[in-house]
Design a protein around this motif. Structure first.
Motif, PDB file in Angstrom:
ATOM      1  N   PRO A  99       0.660  -0.715   0.010  1.00  0.00           N
ATOM      2  CA  PRO A  99      -0.016  -0.501   0.130  1.00  0.00           C
ATOM      3  C   PRO A  99       1.063   1.031   0.215  1.00  0.00           C
ATOM      4  CG  PRO A  99      -0.076  -0.704   2.037  1.00  0.00           C
ATOM      5  CD  PRO A  99       0.492  -2.377   1.186  1.00  0.00           C
ATOM      6  N   VAL A 100       0.492   2.326  -0.691  1.00  0.00           N
ATOM      7  CA  VAL A 100       1.095   3.677  -0.260  1.00  0.00           C
ATOM      8  C   VAL A 100       0.591   4.005   1.211  1.00  0.00           C
ATOM      9  CG1 VAL A 100       0.573   6.010  -1.340  1.00  0.00           C
ATOM     10  CG2 VAL A 100       0.546   4.572  -2.998  1.00  0.00           C
ATOM     11  N   HIS A 101       2.257   4.361   1.594  1.00  0.00           N
ATOM     12  CA  HIS A 101       2.335   4.840   2.674  1.00  0.00           C
ATOM     13  C   HIS A 101       3.368   6.315   3.052  1.00  0.00           C
ATOM     14  CE1 HIS A 101       4.065   5.496   7.046  1.00  0.00           C
ATOM     15  NE2 HIS A 101       4.781   5.330   6.969  1.00  0.00           N
ATOM     16  N   PHE A 102       2.233   7.089   3.318  1.00  0.00           N
ATOM     17  CA  PHE A 102       3.197   8.717   4.495  1.00  0.00           C
ATOM     18  C   PHE A 102       3.714   8.852   5.145  1.00  0.00           C
ATOM     19  CE2 PHE A 102       0.039  10.341   0.487  1.00  0.00           C
ATOM     20  CZ  PHE A 102       0.062   9.978  -0.378  1.00  0.00           C
ATOM     21  N   GLU A 103       4.006   9.748   5.331  1.00  0.00           N
ATOM     22  CA  GLU A 103       5.220  10.127   6.860  1.00  0.00           C
ATOM     23  C   GLU A 103       3.545  11.409   6.937  1.00  0.00           C
ATOM     24  OE1 GLU A 103       7.191   9.635   8.530  1.00  0.00           O
ATOM     25  OE2 GLU A 103       8.692   8.108   6.326  1.00  0.00           O
ATOM     26  N   GLY A 104       4.056  11.349   8.696  1.00  0.00           N
ATOM     27  CA  GLY A 104       3.008  11.453   8.869  1.00  0.00           C
ATOM     28  C   GLY A 104       2.335  13.643   8.961  1.00  0.00           C
ATOM     29  N   GLY A 105       3.078  13.762   7.840  1.00  0.00           N
ATOM     30  CA  GLY A 105       3.227  15.953   8.255  1.00  0.00           C
ATOM     31  C   GLY A 105       1.906  16.325   7.544  1.00  0.00           C
ATOM     32  N   LEU A 106       1.644  15.479   5.901  1.00  0.00           N
ATOM     33  CA  LEU A 106       0.030  15.796   5.436  1.00  0.00           C
ATOM     34  C   LEU A 106      -0.612  15.854   6.566  1.00  0.00           C
ATOM     35  CD1 LEU A 106      -0.259  16.502   2.216  1.00  0.00           C
ATOM     36  CD2 LEU A 106      -1.354  15.086   2.057  1.00  0.00           C
ATOM     37  N   GLY A 107      -1.043  15.288   7.238  1.00  0.00           N
ATOM     38  CA  GLY A 107      -2.299  14.696   7.591  1.00  0.00           C
ATOM     39  C   GLY A 107      -2.034  15.748   8.503  1.00  0.00           C
ATOM     40  N   LEU A 108      -0.819  15.833   9.522  1.00  0.00           N
ATOM     41  CA  LEU A 108      -1.207  16.824  10.876  1.00  0.00           C
ATOM     42  C   LEU A 108      -1.475  18.419   9.820  1.00  0.00           C
ATOM     43  CD1 LEU A 108       2.646  16.623  12.486  1.00  0.00           C
ATOM     44  CD2 LEU A 108       0.011  16.575  13.471  1.00  0.00           C
ATOM     45  N   LEU A 109      -1.217  18.314   9.442  1.00  0.00           N
ATOM     46  CA  LEU A 109      -0.998  20.079   8.103  1.00  0.00           C
ATOM     47  C   LEU A 109      -2.703  20.099   7.825  1.00  0.00           C
ATOM     48  CD1 LEU A 109      -0.392  22.869   6.989  1.00  0.00           C
ATOM     49  CD2 LEU A 109      -0.075  21.510   4.542  1.00  0.00           C
ATOM     50  N   ALA A 110      -3.021  18.844   7.626  1.00  0.00           N
ATOM     51  CA  ALA A 110      -5.088  19.156   7.422  1.00  0.00           C
ATOM     52  C   ALA A 110      -5.848  19.298   8.352  1.00  0.00           C
ATOM     53  CB  ALA A 110      -5.959  17.843   7.118  1.00  0.00           C
ATOM     54  N   THR A 111      -5.277  18.618   8.973  1.00  0.00           N
ATOM     55  CA  THR A 111      -5.977  19.693  11.607  1.00  0.00           C
ATOM     56  C   THR A 111      -5.669  21.251  11.552  1.00  0.00           C
ATOM     57  OG1 THR A 111      -3.839  18.346  12.798  1.00  0.00           O
ATOM     58  CG2 THR A 111      -5.945  16.771  11.698  1.00  0.00           C
ATOM     59  N   ARG A 112      -4.466  21.203  10.501  1.00  0.00           N
ATOM     60  CA  ARG A 112      -4.278  22.729  11.328  1.00  0.00           C
ATOM     61  C   ARG A 112      -4.671  23.900  10.292  1.00  0.00           C
ATOM     62  NH1 ARG A 112      -2.713  20.238  14.526  1.00  0.00           N
ATOM     63  NH2 ARG A 112      -1.581  20.216  16.238  1.00  0.00           N
ATOM     64  N   VAL A 113      -4.921  23.499   8.983  1.00  0.00           N
ATOM     65  CA  VAL A 113      -5.282  24.507   7.768  1.00  0.00           C
ATOM     66  C   VAL A 113      -7.476  25.399   8.150  1.00  0.00           C
ATOM     67  CG1 VAL A 113      -4.000  23.741   6.203  1.00  0.00           C
ATOM     68  CG2 VAL A 113      -6.491  22.888   6.183  1.00  0.00           C
ATOM     69  N   ASP A 114      -7.639  26.643   7.669  1.00  0.00           N
ATOM     70  CA  ASP A 114      -8.906  27.117   7.475  1.00  0.00           C
ATOM     71  C   ASP A 114      -9.971  26.347   6.593  1.00  0.00           C
ATOM     72  OD1 ASP A 114      -8.185  28.569  10.038  1.00  0.00           O
ATOM     73  OD2 ASP A 114      -7.587  30.011   9.300  1.00  0.00           O
TER      74      ASP A 114
END
Length: 294
Positions: free
Chosen positions: A172-187
């Motif tokens: 499966p495709v695996h990502f590091e955590g930075g992108l998901g963290l960013l989604a919780t912070r954007v307006d």
């Protein structure tokens, strides 16, 4: 020119880094949004880099084509996050050309390993910003700068969340955590998966075939409904779907599935193409370098 392995284009954050940042949302979210600054960039230098990228790609590839079924998103009033697979050393040059082709009105920014940026400081002037790898401090740096960038609908943030070169067939495709963290912070932002493959069809030189996948619109209220890990999983799924769709089109080997963005070299060159041109003239036909032309 620097090696592709020296240009990680997203923070490689371990799960523990993400958990430490996510566990302090009141502190880190505030600091990320209030202290972050948008990096400076030189349009003149960016224009030169883009010109160079086009020229360099034409020398080494037969074409750069974009899938007609997954063309660039039309969101003009919201900031964009383009997250891509990391298939090869060529990715940054391809993205430069596509940015100018599909998003000429936007300012683009990309995170890069802080140590690499120290060595290649000129990249600061074309939209790269530093992030320390695999540390909670690096996670905060990434969030601060990225959230500042995404305050403007004229901006585009480009990220390779795999943080390493990965084969396009890896599942499966695996990502590091930075992108998901960013989604919780954007307006308010639109997250779009982007996939690229480098393949041989009928020509001596390879093709660059790319595709944009299904966009996810992230707003503050919606972001609160998911954890960083849940966002990461969703983005991984969207990327895998996009890569699978591109792979199916690549295997069909039908140029009509793609729109030409950049045309490079064709034919064999040298004596072989000279002889083909002579034969074509003798037969009263025009000479076509491409082997696929009939």
């Amino acid at each position: 020119m620097m090696r592709g392995s020296e240009i990680p284009l997203t923070p490689a954050l371990s799960p523990s880094d993400g958990e430490r940042v996510a566990a302090r949302p009141g502190v880190e979210s505030s600091r990320a949004s209030s202290s972050g600054t948008v990096p400076g960039a030189s349009p003149l230098l960016l224009g030169w880099f883009t010109w160079y990228a086009r020229r360099y790609l034409r020398r080494h590839f037969h074409s750069l084509r974009i899938s007609r079924s997954g063309s660039a998103p039309g969101y003009r009033d919201q900031p964009l996050v383009i997250y891509s697979n990391h298939a090869s050393w060529w990715d940054p040059l391809v993205c430069l050309v596509l940015k100018a082709h599909r998003f000429p009105e936007r300012r683009a920014f990309t995170p890069i390993d802080a140590a690499a940026l120290e060595r290649y400081g000129i990249l600061r002037r074309v939209g790269f910003f530093p992030v320390e790898q695999r540390s909670a401090r690096g996670a905060v740096q990434f969030l601060r700068t990225s959230t500042a960038i995404l305050q403007s609908p004229k901006n585009l943030l480009a990220i390779t969340p795999q943080s390493r070169f990965a084969d396009v067939r890896e599942r499966p495709v695996h990502f590091e955590g930075g992108l998901g963290l960013l989604a919780t912070r954007v307006d308010d932002a639109v997250f779009v998966p982007f996939a690229a493959e480098y393949v041989f069809w009928e020509e001596r030189l390879p093709e660059i075939l790319v595709r944009f996948g299904e966009a996810v619109v992230v707003k503050n209220k919606a972001a609160a409904d998911k954890s960083a890990a849940e966002w990461t999983k969703l983005f991984e799924t969207k990327m895998q779907e996009n890569q699978d769709a591109l792979a199916a089109e690549v295997q069909r080997r039908n140029p009509e599935d793609f729109q030409m963005v950049l045309r490079g070299g064709a034919g064999q060159g040298g004596v072989y193409d000279w002889w083909r041109s002579v034969v074509a003239r003798v037969r009263g036909k025009s000479f076509q370098r491409e082997h696929g032309q009939r």
